[in-house]
Design an enzyme around this catalytic site. Structure first.
Site, PDB file in Angstrom:
ATOM      1  N   PRO A  53      59.160 -69.835   9.464  1.00 40.27           N
ATOM      2  CG  PRO A  53      60.167 -68.159   8.181  1.00 40.27           C
ATOM      3  CD  PRO A  53      60.462 -69.423   8.934  1.00 40.27           C
ATOM      4  CB  CYS A  54      55.072 -72.283   7.731  1.00 38.82           C
ATOM      5  SG  CYS A  54      54.418 -72.252   9.395  1.00 38.82           S
TER       6      CYS A  54
END
Length: 107
Positions: A53-54
């Site tokens: 989940p950058c």
DNA sequence: ACAATGACCCAGT
DNA sequence: AACTGGGCCATTG
């Protein structure tokens, strides 16, 4: 894939939905308090685009990265909003409300 | 092995 | 509030 990057992706996957973390915090979490820049570098490559989940990682101002990959910051913003994060401006979030502090050592 | 690059951060002006 | 310069770290040519 280097050990460093592994740690980075690892801690980032720990960020809960609806929360965000700063590059600096991530750096601290992996035991390299001064490596915020390297963290950003690791994310730029982003080998696990959909997995990690950058989009929950922002800079210390609460702004999204300008050169965000994988669809650009627009996509990042949408993903965050989809998780319940409210934006101040086009691309700024409230750190005081959504910043996630990693547990002691998340390595 | 050296020099350059980058999704950064902090302090000073 | 906006701009500048110096410092950090890992990766890449």
């Amino acid at each position: 894939m280097t050990k460093f990057e592994e740690k980075v992706y690892n801690v980032i996957s720990l960020i809960p939905k609806g929360k965000v973390a700063t590059y600096s915090d991530v750096a601290k979490a992996i035991g390299h308090p001064q490596a915020a820049r390297a963290v950003g570098n690791a994310l730029h490559k982003n080998p696990f685009a959909p997995v990690v989940p950058c989009h929950r990682v922002v800079n210390s101002n609460g702004y999204l990265a300008k050169n965000f990959g994988a669809g650009g910051i627009k996509e990042q913003q949408l993903r965050l909003q989809a998780e319940g994060v409210i934006f101040y401006n086009e691309s700024k979030v409230s750190l005081t409300k959504y910043q996630y502090h990693f547990p002691k050592e998340s390595i």
